[in-house]
Design a protein around this motif. Structure first.
Motif, PDB file in Angstrom:
ATOM      1  N   THR A 313       0.835  -1.205   0.000  1.00 35.18           N
ATOM      2  CA  THR A 313       0.000   0.000   0.000  1.00 35.18           C
ATOM      3  C   THR A 313       0.866   1.250   0.000  1.00 35.18           C
ATOM      4  OG1 THR A 313      -1.566  -1.263   1.359  1.00 35.18           O
ATOM      5  CG2 THR A 313      -1.974   1.083   1.091  1.00 35.18           C
ATOM      6  N   TYR A 314       1.833   1.291   0.894  1.00 32.09           N
ATOM      7  CA  TYR A 314       2.715   2.460   0.962  1.00 32.09           C
ATOM      8  C   TYR A 314       3.530   2.612  -0.317  1.00 32.09           C
ATOM      9  CZ  TYR A 314       1.886   3.710   5.860  1.00 32.09           C
ATOM     10  OH  TYR A 314       1.318   4.149   7.029  1.00 32.09           O
ATOM     11  N   SER A 315       4.009   1.513  -0.869  1.00 29.80           N
ATOM     12  CA  SER A 315       4.781   1.595  -2.109  1.00 29.80           C
ATOM     13  C   SER A 315       3.945   2.184  -3.237  1.00 29.80           C
ATOM     14  CB  SER A 315       5.292   0.206  -2.501  1.00 29.80           C
ATOM     15  OG  SER A 315       6.129  -0.334  -1.502  1.00 29.80           O
ATOM     16  N   ALA A 316       2.672   1.807  -3.289  1.00 27.27           N
ATOM     17  CA  ALA A 316       1.794   2.309  -4.346  1.00 27.27           C
ATOM     18  C   ALA A 316       1.520   3.799  -4.186  1.00 27.27           C
ATOM     19  CB  ALA A 316       0.487   1.522  -4.345  1.00 27.27           C
ATOM     20  N   VAL A 317       1.258   4.260  -2.964  1.00 29.74           N
ATOM     21  CA  VAL A 317       0.955   5.677  -2.773  1.00 29.74           C
ATOM     22  C   VAL A 317       2.218   6.523  -2.952  1.00 29.74           C
ATOM     23  CG1 VAL A 317       1.315   5.815  -0.262  1.00 29.74           C
ATOM     24  CG2 VAL A 317      -0.414   7.252  -1.360  1.00 29.74           C
ATOM     25  N   ILE A 318       3.397   6.003  -2.570  1.00 34.50           N
ATOM     26  CA  ILE A 318       4.644   6.723  -2.826  1.00 34.50           C
ATOM     27  C   ILE A 318       4.878   6.838  -4.323  1.00 34.50           C
ATOM     28  CG2 ILE A 318       7.157   6.567  -2.596  1.00 34.50           C
ATOM     29  CD1 ILE A 318       6.711   5.355   0.166  1.00 34.50           C
ATOM     30  N   SER A 319       4.543   5.786  -5.055  1.00 36.26           N
ATOM     31  CA  SER A 319       4.654   5.821  -6.511  1.00 36.26           C
ATOM     32  C   SER A 319       3.746   6.887  -7.106  1.00 36.26           C
ATOM     33  CB  SER A 319       4.307   4.444  -7.085  1.00 36.26           C
ATOM     34  OG  SER A 319       4.216   4.489  -8.486  1.00 36.26           O
ATOM     35  N   GLY A 324       3.277  12.458  -9.432  1.00 36.70           N
ATOM     36  CA  GLY A 324       2.762  13.820  -9.295  1.00 36.70           C
ATOM     37  C   GLY A 324       3.808  14.817  -8.881  1.00 36.70           C
ATOM     38  N   SER A 325       5.097  14.401  -8.883  1.00 27.95           N
ATOM     39  CA  SER A 325       6.215  15.271  -8.492  1.00 27.95           C
ATOM     40  C   SER A 325       6.042  15.815  -7.084  1.00 27.95           C
ATOM     41  CB  SER A 325       6.374  16.435  -9.499  1.00 27.95           C
ATOM     42  OG  SER A 325       6.625  15.942 -10.796  1.00 27.95           O
ATOM     43  N   LYS A 326       5.454  15.035  -6.204  1.00 32.96           N
ATOM     44  CA  LYS A 326       5.268  15.415  -4.799  1.00 32.96           C
ATOM     45  C   LYS A 326       6.280  14.652  -3.942  1.00 32.96           C
ATOM     46  CE  LYS A 326       1.778  18.003  -5.873  1.00 32.96           C
ATOM     47  NZ  LYS A 326       1.880  19.482  -5.768  1.00 32.96           N
ATOM     48  N   TRP A 327       7.543  15.083  -4.037  1.00 36.76           N
ATOM     49  CA  TRP A 327       8.597  14.338  -3.372  1.00 36.76           C
ATOM     50  C   TRP A 327       8.507  14.449  -1.854  1.00 36.76           C
ATOM     51  CZ3 TRP A 327      12.332  16.631  -0.312  1.00 36.76           C
ATOM     52  CH2 TRP A 327      12.475  18.011  -0.393  1.00 36.76           C
ATOM     53  N   ARG A 328       8.036  15.587  -1.362  1.00 34.66           N
ATOM     54  CA  ARG A 328       7.910  15.734   0.095  1.00 34.66           C
ATOM     55  C   ARG A 328       6.875  14.763   0.644  1.00 34.66           C
ATOM     56  NH1 ARG A 328       8.910  21.087  -1.496  1.00 34.66           N
ATOM     57  NH2 ARG A 328      10.690  22.049  -0.418  1.00 34.66           N
ATOM     58  N   LYS A 329       5.745  14.624  -0.038  1.00 34.14           N
ATOM     59  CA  LYS A 329       4.725  13.670   0.407  1.00 34.14           C
ATOM     60  C   LYS A 329       5.249  12.236   0.316  1.00 34.14           C
ATOM     61  CE  LYS A 329       0.325  16.063  -0.310  1.00 34.14           C
ATOM     62  NZ  LYS A 329      -0.129  15.812   1.073  1.00 34.14           N
ATOM     63  N   GLU A 357      14.086  12.333  -7.862  1.00 32.65           N
ATOM     64  CA  GLU A 357      14.711  12.545  -9.173  1.00 32.65           C
ATOM     65  C   GLU A 357      13.901  13.489 -10.045  1.00 32.65           C
ATOM     66  OE1 GLU A 357      14.447  11.935 -13.362  1.00 32.65           O
ATOM     67  OE2 GLU A 357      13.277  10.626 -12.053  1.00 32.65           O
ATOM     68  N   ARG A 358      12.605  13.349 -10.009  1.00 34.30           N
ATOM     69  CA  ARG A 358      11.748  14.191 -10.844  1.00 34.30           C
ATOM     70  C   ARG A 358      11.814  15.655 -10.420  1.00 34.30           C
ATOM     71  NH1 ARG A 358       7.983  11.257 -13.873  1.00 34.30           N
ATOM     72  NH2 ARG A 358       6.599  13.062 -13.963  1.00 34.30           N
ATOM     73  N   CYS A 359      12.183  15.900  -9.165  1.00 31.89           N
ATOM     74  CA  CYS A 359      12.254  17.273  -8.655  1.00 31.89           C
ATOM     75  C   CYS A 359      13.694  17.746  -8.470  1.00 31.89           C
ATOM     76  CB  CYS A 359      11.501  17.374  -7.334  1.00 31.89           C
ATOM     77  SG  CYS A 359       9.770  16.922  -7.448  1.00 31.89           S
ATOM     78  N   LYS A 360      14.640  17.038  -9.058  1.00 31.76           N
ATOM     79  CA  LYS A 360      16.055  17.411  -9.043  1.00 31.76           C
ATOM     80  C   LYS A 360      16.642  17.455  -7.632  1.00 31.76           C
ATOM     81  CE  LYS A 360      15.402  20.298 -13.152  1.00 31.76           C
ATOM     82  NZ  LYS A 360      15.603  21.640 -13.759  1.00 31.76           N
ATOM     83  N   GLN A 361      16.096  16.665  -6.722  1.00 30.42           N
ATOM     84  CA  GLN A 361      16.593  16.613  -5.352  1.00 30.42           C
ATOM     85  C   GLN A 361      17.667  15.525  -5.245  1.00 30.42           C
ATOM     86  OE1 GLN A 361      15.674  18.747  -2.888  1.00 30.42           O
ATOM     87  NE2 GLN A 361      14.395  19.831  -4.382  1.00 30.42           N
ATOM     88  N   TRP A 362      18.849  15.826  -5.817  1.00 24.17           N
ATOM     89  CA  TRP A 362      19.880  14.800  -5.906  1.00 24.17           C
ATOM     90  C   TRP A 362      20.446  14.422  -4.541  1.00 24.17           C
ATOM     91  CZ3 TRP A 362      24.916  15.464  -4.342  1.00 24.17           C
ATOM     92  CH2 TRP A 362      25.341  16.773  -4.108  1.00 24.17           C
ATOM     93  N   ARG A 363      20.497  15.379  -3.609  1.00 21.33           N
ATOM     94  CA  ARG A 363      20.991  15.053  -2.270  1.00 21.33           C
ATOM     95  C   ARG A 363      20.048  14.077  -1.571  1.00 21.33           C
ATOM     96  NH1 ARG A 363      22.434  20.515  -2.732  1.00 21.33           N
ATOM     97  NH2 ARG A 363      24.666  20.925  -2.390  1.00 21.33           N
ATOM     98  N   LYS A 364      18.748  14.293  -1.714  1.00 17.83           N
ATOM     99  CA  LYS A 364      17.776  13.378  -1.122  1.00 17.83           C
ATOM    100  C   LYS A 364      17.875  12.000  -1.776  1.00 17.83           C
ATOM    101  CE  LYS A 364      15.796  16.474   1.559  1.00 17.83           C
ATOM    102  NZ  LYS A 364      15.881  16.392   3.035  1.00 17.83           N
ATOM    103  N   ALA A 365      18.054  11.986  -3.096  1.00 16.78           N
ATOM    104  CA  ALA A 365      18.173  10.704  -3.803  1.00 16.78           C
ATOM    105  C   ALA A 365      19.396   9.939  -3.320  1.00 16.78           C
ATOM    106  CB  ALA A 365      18.260  10.948  -5.307  1.00 16.78           C
TER     107      ALA A 365
END
Length: 507
Positions: A313-319, A324-329, A357-365
Motif C-alpha cells: 500500500t505504501y509503495s503504491a501511494v509513494i509511486s 505527481g512530483s510530490k517528493w515531500r509527500k 529525481e523528478r524534482c532534481k533533489q539529488w541530495r535526497k536521492a
C-alpha cells in the motif's frame, strides 16, 4: 506384562476360533511378510506362531478409491504433483478399481498449483478418451493452471470448452479466467467475463472485483478501476487489501496522485487498528449492548473496518506521489510506514528515489540510496542507481552521476542500456562531451543491443510511462501516449517499480 499376556491369549483364541488377526502393513506389502515382521519384533514368549494364524481366513485391508483419492489430494496440495500422478497410475493398475472424476480432479489441482497448463490439457483429453466427463472442479483447476502460467488463451479455450459441454462455470471459474486475462493485459476480455457474471445472475464477490480492478490497473484504465471500486461500496461488497492496493496503483498510473491519497486515507490507520483491538477486550462482551463500544467505519469502506495498510500500500501511494512530483509527500509516507514498523523494500525505496529525481533533489536521492543499504540492508539494483544518477544529472552534478556509475561496477551491479543512457545524458547536460563519448564507445562491448541514445535523450523533459519490462519500446511511446490494452505487465503491483523504471527511461 499381565495385560499384554491376556491380549495375546485373546488373539490366539480369536485365531483358533477363525476370527483371525488383522495385520496392517505398508502399502503393497504381503500380509504374511507383515505378520512375520511383526512377530519377529515381539518377545518369543508373546509372539504368535505364524502357523497358528491361518492367512486364508485373515481379513485383508485393501486400498479403495477413497483411500487413493485422499492420498492423491494430499500430494497435490503439498505441490508433489509427480507423486499424485504416480498414485493415479497405480490406482488404475489396481485390480477392481480405477480412477474417477474426483481422483482426476485432485491430480488437476496439483497441476494448478504449479501452473502446468499443458499437462492440464493432456489430462482433460485423457479423461474424455476413457469416458470420464470432467466437472466444474476439473475445469476450474485447469483454468487455474493457465492463470498461474499467464496463459490467458488457454484459460479462455477451457472456459469456452466447458460451456460447450454444458458445464456451468462457478464464481471461482470466472475469477481465475478474469485474472488470467488481466495478467496478460487483456482487460477488455476480463471485463466481458465480469459482465457475463451479471447476466448469469452469479454473485460477484470480493475476489472477482479485485481481479477485475487489477486487470484495469495493469492496463492503465484507472477510471474503469475506480468505477468497479465504487460499485463494491454501492453493493456492500467488502473491499480487501488487494482491491485497495490495485486501486491506488491504478491511480498512480493514471497520474492522479490526489485520488490515490484519498483511497489511501480510506484504509485503516495502523494506530487506529491497534486502539480498536485494545478497546474490544473480551470483557466488553459482558457489558450491556448499549454500553459496548462499536467499531468506527473509516472513510467509505464497507464493513466494520477497512483493511490495514501494508508495504505494498505504501509503495503504491509513494509511486503516485512520485508521478505527481510530490517528493515531500513521498518521503513523508516513507517515514510514516517505518513509524508503524513496516520495513520498506527495494520497490518502496526506488519509488521514493524516483520522486526526488523528478524534482532534481539529488541530495535526497543519494541519501535514500545510502539509507537503503546502511539502515535496511537492502541491496540497490540498477533502477535505484539510474534514478539517483538522473537526479544528479538534472541538477547539473555530472560528477555525482559519474561517481554512481563507477560505483555500480565496484559493487557488482550490472549496468544495462538505461544505465548508459542515464550517465551519457548527465554528462551531456554538464557539457562533458569527451567523457560522454568515451562511455558511448563502451557500448560496443555490451552483449545486449543498445537503444538509440539520440532518440532516448529527446525525452528528458517528457513524462515517461513505460516500465522496466518494456524498456525496449521506442521513445515515442514513452512520452505522452497512453497505454494500450495489448501491453503485458509482469508484476501484480507494478506501479512502484514502474515509476522508478520510467524515471530511468527519461535519459
Amino acid at each position: 506384562t499381565t495385560t499384554t499376556t491376556r491380549t495375546t491369549t485373546t488373539r490366539r483364541r480369536s485365531a483358533t476360533s477363525g476370527g483371525g488377526v488383522v495385520a496392517v502393513g505398508a502399502i503393497g506389502a504381503d500380509d504374511d511378510d507383515a505378520a512375520a515382521a511383526a512377530s519377529s519384533s515381539m518377545p518369543s514368549a508373546l509372539a504368535t506362531p505364524p502357523s497358528r494364524v491361518p492367512s486364508s481366513s485373515s481379513p485383508v485391508i485393501t486400498r479403495t478409491v477413497v483411500a487413493y483419492t485422499a492420498a492423491i489430494t494430499a500430494c497435490a496440495a503439498a505441490g508433489e504433483w509427480e507423486k499424485s500422478v504416480s498414485l493415479l497410475k497405480r490406482m488404475n493398475r489396481e485390480k477392481g478399481i480405477s480412477g474417477n472424476v474426483v481422483s482426476y480432479s485432485a491430480v488437476m489441482g496439483g497441476y494448478a498449483k504449479k501452473g502446468l497448463w499443458t499437462k492440464a490439457f493432456e489430462l482433460l483429453d485423457h479423461m474424455e478418451s476413457i469416458g470420464l466427463s470432467p466437472n466444474v472442479v476439473t475445469y476450474t483447476s485447469a483454468i487455474s493452471a493457465c492463470e498461474r502460467a499467464q496463459a490467458w488463451g488457454g484459460a479462455l479455450r477451457l472456459f469456452v470448452r466447458m460451456r460447450k459441454n454444458r458445464i456451468m462455470p462457478n464464481v471461482k471459474t470466472y475469477s481465475s479466467t478474469i485474472n488470467a486475462c488481466g495478467k496478460a493485459g487483456q482487460w477488455r476480455r476480463a471485463l466481458e467475463l465480469f459482465l457475463t457474471m451479471y447476466q448469469m445472475s452469479l454473485e460477484r464477490d470480493v475476489v472477482v472485483y479485485s481481479v477485475a480492478i487489477t486487470a484495469c490497473e495493469k492496463a492503465g484504465q484507472w477510471e474503469l478501476a475506480l468505477a468497479l471500486f465504487q460499485e463494491m461500496g454501492d453493493l456492500s461488497v467488502k473491499r480487501d487489501e488487494i482491491s485497495y492496493n490495485a486501486m491506488i496503483s491504478a491511480c498512480a498510473k493514471g497520474r492522479n496522485w490526489k485520488k490515490a491519497v484519498e483511497i489511501f486515507n480510506m484504509m485503516e490507520d495502523n494506530d487506529a487498528a491497534e486502539d480498536r483491538d485494545t478497546d474490544h477486550h473480551p470483557l466488553t462482551a459482558m457489558l450491556p449492548n448499549d454500553e459496548q463500544q462499536q467499531p468506527q467505519t473509516q472513510g467509505v469502506g464497507v464493513g466494520p473496518v477497512a483493511p490495514k495498510r501494508s508495504v505494498i500500500t505504501y509503495s503504491a501511494v509513494i509511486s503516485a506521489c512520485a508521478r505527481g512530483s510530490k517528493w515531500r509527500k513521498a518521503l513523508m509516507y516513507l517515514d510514516d510506514m517505518q513509524r508503524h514498523d513496516l520495513a520498506p523494500n527495494r520497490i518502496t525505496y526506488n519509488a521514493a528515489i524516483a520522486a526526488t529525481e523528478r524534482c532534481k533533489q539529488w541530495r535526497k536521492a543519494l541519501y535514500l540510496l545510502r539509507l537503503m543499504v546502511n539502515k535496511d540492508q537492502i541491496r540497490p539494483d540498477a533502477i535505484s542507481y539510474q534514478s539517483a544518477m538522473q537526479a544528479a544529472g538534472k541538477a547539473g552534478r555530472w560528477d555525482i552521476a559519474l561517481m554512481l556509475f563507477n560505483e555500480m561496477a565496484v559493487v557488482g551491479i550490472p549496468r544495462d542500456t538505461l544505465t548508459y543512457s542515464s550517465i551519457i545524458n548527465a554528462l551531456a547536460q554538464g557539457a562533458q562531451w569527451e567523457k560522454a563519448l568515451s562511455i558511448f564507445q563502451e557500448i560496443n562491448t555490451m552483449q545486449q543491443p543498445m537503444q538509440s541514445i539520440t532518440s532516448t535523450t529527446t525525452t528528458t523533459k517528457s513524462s515517461p510511462t513505460m516500465s522496466s519490462s518494456s524498456s525496449s519500446s521506442s521513445s515515442s511511446s514513452v512520452t505522452t501516449s497512453p497505454r494500450t490494452s495489448e501491453e503485458v505487465l509482469q508484476s501484480r503491483y507494478v506501479a512502484a517499480s514502474d515509476v522508478t523504471a520510467s524515471a530511468s527511461a527519461a535519459a
